[in-house]
Design an enzyme around this catalytic site. Structure first.
Site, PDB file in Angstrom:
ATOM      1  N   HIS A 164      12.921  -1.497   1.665  1.00 48.41           N
ATOM      2  CA  HIS A 164      12.699  -2.236   0.410  1.00 48.41           C
ATOM      3  C   HIS A 164      13.544  -1.688  -0.744  1.00 48.41           C
ATOM      4  O   HIS A 164      13.646  -2.355  -1.776  1.00 48.41           O
ATOM      5  CB  HIS A 164      11.221  -2.190   0.004  1.00 48.41           C
ATOM      6  CG  HIS A 164      10.319  -2.943   0.916  1.00 48.41           C
ATOM      7  ND1 HIS A 164      10.530  -4.261   1.255  1.00 48.41           N
ATOM      8  CD2 HIS A 164       9.197  -2.569   1.583  1.00 48.41           C
ATOM      9  CE1 HIS A 164       9.563  -4.668   2.084  1.00 48.41           C
ATOM     10  NE2 HIS A 164       8.752  -3.654   2.312  1.00 48.41           N
TER      11      HIS A 164
ATOM     12  N   ASP B 101      10.431  -5.101  10.991  1.00 46.46           N
ATOM     13  CA  ASP B 101       9.260  -4.788  10.177  1.00 46.46           C
ATOM     14  C   ASP B 101       8.641  -6.111   9.707  1.00 46.46           C
ATOM     15  O   ASP B 101       9.355  -7.094   9.499  1.00 46.46           O
ATOM     16  CB  ASP B 101       9.691  -3.943   8.975  1.00 46.46           C
ATOM     17  CG  ASP B 101       8.522  -3.435   8.148  1.00 46.46           C
ATOM     18  OD1 ASP B 101       8.141  -2.266   8.325  1.00 46.46           O
ATOM     19  OD2 ASP B 101       7.994  -4.221   7.330  1.00 46.46           O
TER      20      ASP B 101
ATOM     21  N   HIS C 144       7.528  -6.953   6.925  1.00 42.82           N
ATOM     22  CA  HIS C 144       7.954  -7.336   5.579  1.00 42.82           C
ATOM     23  C   HIS C 144       9.459  -7.564   5.545  1.00 42.82           C
ATOM     24  O   HIS C 144      10.210  -6.921   6.287  1.00 42.82           O
ATOM     25  CB  HIS C 144       7.587  -6.228   4.574  1.00 42.82           C
ATOM     26  CG  HIS C 144       6.126  -5.915   4.522  1.00 42.82           C
ATOM     27  ND1 HIS C 144       5.558  -4.943   5.324  1.00 42.82           N
ATOM     28  CD2 HIS C 144       5.126  -6.455   3.787  1.00 42.82           C
ATOM     29  CE1 HIS C 144       4.240  -4.892   5.063  1.00 42.82           C
ATOM     30  NE2 HIS C 144       3.958  -5.798   4.145  1.00 42.82           N
TER      31      HIS C 144
ATOM     32  N   ASP D  37       4.523  -2.727  11.675  1.00 43.44           N
ATOM     33  CA  ASP D  37       3.407  -3.392  11.001  1.00 43.44           C
ATOM     34  C   ASP D  37       3.290  -4.868  11.373  1.00 43.44           C
ATOM     35  O   ASP D  37       2.386  -5.549  10.879  1.00 43.44           O
ATOM     36  CB  ASP D  37       3.473  -3.208   9.473  1.00 43.44           C
ATOM     37  CG  ASP D  37       4.848  -3.435   8.903  1.00 43.44           C
ATOM     38  OD1 ASP D  37       5.748  -3.881   9.640  1.00 43.44           O
ATOM     39  OD2 ASP D  37       5.034  -3.166   7.694  1.00 43.44           O
TER      40      ASP D  37
HETATM   41 ZN   LIG Z   1       6.473  -3.380   6.410  1.00 40.30          ZN
END
Ligand SMILES: [Zn+2]
Length: 336
Positions: free
Chosen positions: A125, A160, A162, A247
């Site tokens: 991120h 991931d 996200h 995740d």
């Molecule tokens: Zn994540």
């Protein structure tokens, strides 16, 4: 097969605050997964080194790195609602970013077939100018930029749950790095739309597959077979980097995707076709259910070592096939 694993006790000294899901126990789960899969004797441990200012400057503004150094040295605190530093956080972050650089050096020297960075804080991120989303420095981007500067053609696959907004932003107009993200939609940080396919010379070098909750492993494998694999081949990829967040596991408390440990192993196995042995490097990103993280790590590292370890069955039948088809169409348009 020889697998190099970068790990260091100092990664546990990054403290994001009491009750934070991105916690030191995550790396204990990674180690438990390695032990339960019986892999400790099979892999080679490597000590990471700290990334230098010049190495970080390939992906980040020098002002960001200097500000993080000062903030951590002063004791740290909150950066935003989910991201915080303590006094030892910047040391851990520089080691997390340098772990991949060290493994690249080792792989280039012929010491292994693949590498895994068992690091925290995670990185995907973090943008060129901003730490966010539990991430301080973008570990995978620092390595991708170093490889690209050395003349390599890099593909980054981010599975991931996200969207890897930081990695996307750093390479959005850079044709040397193909970035492909499979992520849940809608979900933090809100980026990663189907139509975001790169800009300028980088048009077509970003692929986003924003999947609905409950998507299953077969959808991920189809995305690799039908879209990401062919795109990597057309890109002329010489190195594979994977933002391996776990995740998307069905037990994860922060997300709604439907994968299991066997799915992560199968998808990772499929991705190995994208680059030759000795040119494959995985980075731990998210993964917040400790059992899911342990099982997934064991299964994935087992796959990298040709050791069958499948604590959970693979999944199929969930939604998302239409999204893969749409992403493929957007990619074809961007490359036309
Ligand atoms: Zn994540």
């Amino acid at each position: 097969m020889t697998l190099l694993v970068a790990s260091d006790p100092r990664f546990a000294e990054h403290d994001a605050g009491r009750g934070h899901p991105e916690r030191p126990a995550r790396l204990e789960a990674v180690e438990r997964g390695i032990a339960e899969a019986g892999l400790e004797e099979a892999l080679v441990r490597v000590a990471p080194r700290a990334a230098t200012d010049d190495e970080l400057a390939r992906a980040h503004g020098r002002d960001l790195v200097a500000a993080l150094d000062r903030f951590s040295a002063a004791g740290g605190g909150s950066i935003d609602a989910d991201t915080a530093m303590g006094p030892r956080s910047m040391e851990a972050a520089r080691l997390a970013a340098g772990a991949g650089l060290e493994l690249v050096d080792r792989l280039r020297a012929g010491e292994g077939d693949a590498g895994f960075c068992a690091v925290r804080p995670p990185g995907h991120h973090a943008t060129s100018q901003r730490s966010m989303g539990f991430c301080l420095l973008n570990n995978v981007a620092v390595v991708a930029a170093a490889l690209a500067d050395a003349g390599e053609r890099v593909v980054i696959v981010d599975y991931d749950a996200h969207h890897g907004n930081g990695t996307e932003q750093i390479f959005y107009d850079d044709p040397r790095v193909l970035f492909a993200s499979l992520h849940e939609w809608p979900l933090y940080p809100g980026t990663g739309a189907l139509g975001d396919t790169g800009a300028g010379e980088g048009r077509g070098s970003t692929i986003n597959v924003p999947l609905p909750a409950r998507a299953t492993g077969d959808v991920y494998r189809d995305a690799v077979a039908d879209l990401i694999g062919p795109a990597a081949e057309a890109h002329g990829a010489t190195w594979l980097l994977v933002s391996a967040g776990f995740d998307a596991h069905r037990a994860d408390p922060l997300t709604g995707l439907g994968l299991t440990a066997a799915d992560f192993a199968d998808v990772t196995g499929d991705l190995l076709a994208l680059a030759p042995p000795g040119r494959r490097l995985l980075f731990l990103e998210g993964g917040y259910d400790l059992d899911g993280l342990a099982h997934s790590t064991g299964a994935v590292l087992g796959r990298l070592l040709d050791v069958e370890h499948r604590p959970e069955a693979p999944t199929s039948g969930g939604p998302g096939a239409d999204v893969v088809a749409a992403a493929r169409s957007r990619h074809d348009q961007a490359c036309a």
